[in-house]
Design an enzyme around this catalytic site. Structure first.
Site, PDB file in Angstrom:
ATOM      1  N   ARG A 141     -14.054   7.506 -16.328  1.00  0.00           N
ATOM      2  CA  ARG A 141     -14.452   8.821 -15.834  1.00  0.00           C
ATOM      3  C   ARG A 141     -15.562   9.400 -16.710  1.00  0.00           C
ATOM      4  NH1 ARG A 141      -8.737   8.741 -16.047  1.00  0.00           N
ATOM      5  NH2 ARG A 141      -7.716   8.877 -13.996  1.00  0.00           N
ATOM      6  N   LYS A 201      -6.742  11.191 -18.819  1.00  0.00           N
ATOM      7  CA  LYS A 201      -6.068  12.444 -18.489  1.00  0.00           C
ATOM      8  C   LYS A 201      -4.762  12.565 -19.266  1.00  0.00           C
ATOM      9  CE  LYS A 201      -7.951  13.044 -13.818  1.00  0.00           C
ATOM     10  NZ  LYS A 201      -7.620  13.189 -12.380  1.00  0.00           N
ATOM     11  N   HIS A 226     -18.923   9.648 -10.845  1.00  0.00           N
ATOM     12  CA  HIS A 226     -17.683   9.292 -10.155  1.00  0.00           C
ATOM     13  C   HIS A 226     -17.937   8.257  -9.054  1.00  0.00           C
ATOM     14  CE1 HIS A 226     -13.439  10.245 -10.128  1.00  0.00           C
ATOM     15  NE2 HIS A 226     -13.437  10.153  -8.814  1.00  0.00           N
ATOM     16  N   ARG A 276     -17.606   5.036 -10.581  1.00  0.00           N
ATOM     17  CA  ARG A 276     -16.178   4.677 -10.732  1.00  0.00           C
ATOM     18  C   ARG A 276     -15.680   4.038  -9.436  1.00  0.00           C
ATOM     19  NH1 ARG A 276     -11.468   5.896 -13.680  1.00  0.00           N
ATOM     20  NH2 ARG A 276      -9.705   6.755 -12.541  1.00  0.00           N
ATOM     21  N   HIS A 278      -4.895   5.037 -13.202  1.00  0.00           N
ATOM     22  CA  HIS A 278      -4.178   5.782 -12.167  1.00  0.00           C
ATOM     23  C   HIS A 278      -2.675   5.792 -12.463  1.00  0.00           C
ATOM     24  CE1 HIS A 278      -7.487   5.184  -8.894  1.00  0.00           C
ATOM     25  NE2 HIS A 278      -7.733   6.199  -9.681  1.00  0.00           N
ATOM     26  N   TYR A 296      -9.116   2.353  -2.150  1.00  0.00           N
ATOM     27  CA  TYR A 296     -10.237   1.424  -2.276  1.00  0.00           C
ATOM     28  C   TYR A 296     -10.077   0.205  -1.378  1.00  0.00           C
ATOM     29  CZ  TYR A 296     -11.458   4.314  -6.237  1.00  0.00           C
ATOM     30  OH  TYR A 296     -11.796   5.391  -7.028  1.00  0.00           O
TER      31      TYR A 296
END
Length: 292
Positions: A145, A169, A238, A241, A264, A273
């Protein structure tokens, strides 16, 4: 009834004037609809089927799911008010479910376009160009990210193991491997940086003054580079990504491995995806097959 509701929103709930005006227009649209069905219909005599019909008519007129749901929300708020005030005895909008919002498939840059933008010949042997190509290659090669990229420090790059330690995150860390091309690009960039920039902040990507690059500076570099090779409207970090994930799946990587590399929490997030790669396959089929 409607005027009383709007007065309530404006003066008792202190809603913004723009919001109140929007509610008024939504309710006016519904009133025009049910009166076009039967002159005898009123706010207190309509039922859920009429609300569903209004919803369907909006979809037929080309309104998006978000727009339809917003108007249904206004209608529900109106009937909650009407019932609380004793003006209506039932709420015909309460049981009506709005249309599901369809998440757009992630946009990605095609592989040949990425090959073009990363060609060494396109870049000059100066600090800013070396830095721009390296951060593009890093984003494309690892799928990290934007926030993860700008927080990278030199010590997070392990050249011996060909790995980068990333803080994602909620401060969760993960290890991402990298290949020879990125390794060589990083070494070249760091050597160039240490020659050109006197201040050492410990950050991997820095400005000419030695300060850690910020989000806007990285976005600008990515937008500038991708605009030369793709017609995509979104040309952001992004998107790179998304491009990384799509390329991995197209070349045989498992969904679980891509999930771990992207950081994730859920496999469901990564599954989007697979839809993107399938859409790509359909486009190839439609353009290549003589009977498509």
């Amino acid at each position: 009834m409607v005027e009383g509701f709007l007065h309530y929103l404006r003066y008792e709930r202190n809603y913004a004037e723009l919001t109140v005006t929007g509610y008024g227009k939504d309710l006016e649209d519904f009133q025009e609809y049910f009166q076009s069905l039967d002159d005898d219909l009123s706010w207190t005599t309509i039922d859920s089927d009429i609300v569903r019909g209004w919803m369907e008519s909006m979809m037929e007129r080309g309104n998006s799911a978000a727009s339809v749901n917003r108007r249904l929300s206004a209608l529900r708020a109106f009937y909650r008010y009407a019932m609380r005030m004793g003006i209506a005895t039932h709420d015909p909008a309460h049981a009506v479910k709005g249309p599901k919002k369809h998440k757009p498939l992630p946009k990605f840059v095609r592989e040949k376009e990425m090959d073009q933008v990363l060609e060494p010949e396109r870049w000059e042997d100066v600090f800013k160009d070396v830095r721009a190509r390296t951060l593009l290659l890093l984003l494309y090669s690892t799928g990290i990210r934007l926030a993860e990229l700008i927080s990278l420090d030199d010590q997070m790059v392990d050249f011996a193991a060909c790995e980068i330690r990333v803080t994602g995150k909620r401060d969760k860390q993960r290890i991402i491997p990298f290949g020879q091309e990125l390794g060589e690009a990083l070494k070249e960039y760091m050597a160039c940086r240490d020659t050109e920039v006197t201040t050492n902040s410990g950050a991997l990507f820095v400005t000419t003054k030695g300060e850690r690059m910020n989000r806007n500076q990285v976005r600008y570099q990515v937008e500038k580079a991708l605009s030369q090779v793709t017609t995509l409207k979104q040309r952001t970090p992004h998107v790179l990504r998304h491009t990384f994930a799509t390329a991995m799946l197209n070349h045989g990587a498992s969904l679980e491995s891509v999930k771990k590399l992207l950081g994730h929490e859920s496999l469901t997030t990564t599954e989007v995806y697979t839809h993107a790669t399938f859409e790509q396959l359909k486009r190839i089929y439609n353009s290549a097959h003589p009977r498509a």
